[in-house]
Motif scaffolding. Sequence first.
Motif, PDB file in Angstrom:
ATOM      1  N   ASP A   7      32.868  43.145  38.964  1.00  0.00           N
ATOM      2  CA  ASP A   7      34.020  43.370  39.832  1.00  0.00           C
ATOM      3  C   ASP A   7      35.315  42.751  39.292  1.00  0.00           C
ATOM      4  OD1 ASP A   7      33.208  40.802  40.150  1.00  0.00           O
ATOM      5  OD2 ASP A   7      33.413  40.773  42.331  1.00  0.00           O
ATOM      6  N   ASP A   8      35.370  42.435  38.024  1.00  0.00           N
ATOM      7  CA  ASP A   8      36.579  41.845  37.446  1.00  0.00           C
ATOM      8  C   ASP A   8      37.469  42.876  36.772  1.00  0.00           C
ATOM      9  OD1 ASP A   8      36.301  39.308  38.293  1.00  0.00           O
ATOM     10  OD2 ASP A   8      35.445  38.535  36.436  1.00  0.00           O
ATOM     11  N   TRP A   9      37.362  44.125  37.140  1.00  0.00           N
ATOM     12  CA  TRP A   9      38.213  45.154  36.563  1.00  0.00           C
ATOM     13  C   TRP A   9      39.669  44.955  36.952  1.00  0.00           C
ATOM     14  CZ3 TRP A   9      41.062  47.945  39.926  1.00  0.00           C
ATOM     15  CH2 TRP A   9      40.641  47.926  41.258  1.00  0.00           C
ATOM     16  N   TRP A  10      39.929  44.290  38.064  1.00  0.00           N
ATOM     17  CA  TRP A  10      41.296  44.087  38.533  1.00  0.00           C
ATOM     18  C   TRP A  10      42.088  43.167  37.606  1.00  0.00           C
ATOM     19  CZ3 TRP A  10      42.825  39.155  39.628  1.00  0.00           C
ATOM     20  CH2 TRP A  10      41.813  38.217  39.807  1.00  0.00           C
ATOM     21  N   THR A  11      41.401  42.421  36.748  1.00  0.00           N
ATOM     22  CA  THR A  11      42.124  41.547  35.817  1.00  0.00           C
ATOM     23  C   THR A  11      42.930  42.349  34.802  1.00  0.00           C
ATOM     24  OG1 THR A  11      40.181  41.376  34.407  1.00  0.00           O
ATOM     25  CG2 THR A  11      40.508  39.642  36.028  1.00  0.00           C
ATOM     26  N   LEU A  12      42.578  43.622  34.622  1.00  0.00           N
ATOM     27  CA  LEU A  12      43.370  44.472  33.735  1.00  0.00           C
ATOM     28  C   LEU A  12      44.804  44.638  34.240  1.00  0.00           C
ATOM     29  CD1 LEU A  12      40.810  47.269  32.851  1.00  0.00           C
ATOM     30  CD2 LEU A  12      41.643  45.441  31.387  1.00  0.00           C
ATOM     31  N   PHE A  13      45.001  44.501  35.551  1.00  0.00           N
ATOM     32  CA  PHE A  13      46.348  44.601  36.101  1.00  0.00           C
ATOM     33  C   PHE A  13      47.225  43.425  35.677  1.00  0.00           C
ATOM     34  CE2 PHE A  13      44.273  47.277  39.450  1.00  0.00           C
ATOM     35  CZ  PHE A  13      44.900  48.443  39.076  1.00  0.00           C
ATOM     36  N   PHE A  14      46.602  42.304  35.286  1.00  0.00           N
ATOM     37  CA  PHE A  14      47.388  41.136  34.903  1.00  0.00           C
ATOM     38  C   PHE A  14      47.862  41.193  33.457  1.00  0.00           C
ATOM     39  CE2 PHE A  14      45.443  39.463  38.728  1.00  0.00           C
ATOM     40  CZ  PHE A  14      46.541  38.851  39.308  1.00  0.00           C
ATOM     41  N   VAL A  57      52.150  43.393  41.012  1.00  0.00           N
ATOM     42  CA  VAL A  57      50.889  42.662  40.836  1.00  0.00           C
ATOM     43  C   VAL A  57      51.133  41.159  40.912  1.00  0.00           C
ATOM     44  CG1 VAL A  57      49.077  42.125  39.171  1.00  0.00           C
ATOM     45  CG2 VAL A  57      49.730  44.484  39.569  1.00  0.00           C
ATOM     46  N   ALA A  61      49.671  38.539  43.702  1.00  0.00           N
ATOM     47  CA  ALA A  61      48.971  37.310  43.326  1.00  0.00           C
ATOM     48  C   ALA A  61      49.668  36.080  43.908  1.00  0.00           C
ATOM     49  CB  ALA A  61      48.894  37.201  41.810  1.00  0.00           C
ATOM     50  N   MET A  64      48.717  36.333  47.731  1.00  0.00           N
ATOM     51  CA  MET A  64      47.330  36.704  48.009  1.00  0.00           C
ATOM     52  C   MET A  64      46.501  35.683  48.774  1.00  0.00           C
ATOM     53  SD  MET A  64      45.444  39.182  47.772  1.00  0.00           S
ATOM     54  CE  MET A  64      43.900  39.910  47.438  1.00  0.00           C
TER      55      MET A  64
END
Length: 117
Positions: A7-14, A57, A61, A64
């Motif tokens: 579930d760490d795919w959201w780190t691509l947004f960083f 993003v 963060a 958040m």
Amino acid sequence: MMFGYADDWWTLFFVPVVLWVPFGPFVMGGVGVWCAFRPGLRTRLWSVLLPLLPVTVSAIAMVMPLGQPTRTDDLVGYLLVYVLGITVLPWLLGWGITPGVRAVRARRRAGELRGQG
């Protein structure tokens, strides 16, 4: 599966957020110059859409942790540095300096033509 977690795919947004800090002012300065040379809807749209992902993003963060109260001084500092300092000010400088440079060059050319004629 990234970094061992599914579930760490959201780190691509960083990635754009991290790249925006060193390169964002140069990109926004260039977009400001582009807007000064070619005024219109297309250039203005790009100058809003280009910084949209990294600024959004990083703002998410920043706000958040929903369980903790958002500190106003941190939010004001974020807006001043990240939004105004990295994104808006370089665009304004590029957009504002370009007509001045064009006017000085036109005045020089006109002076050269008068001196030769």
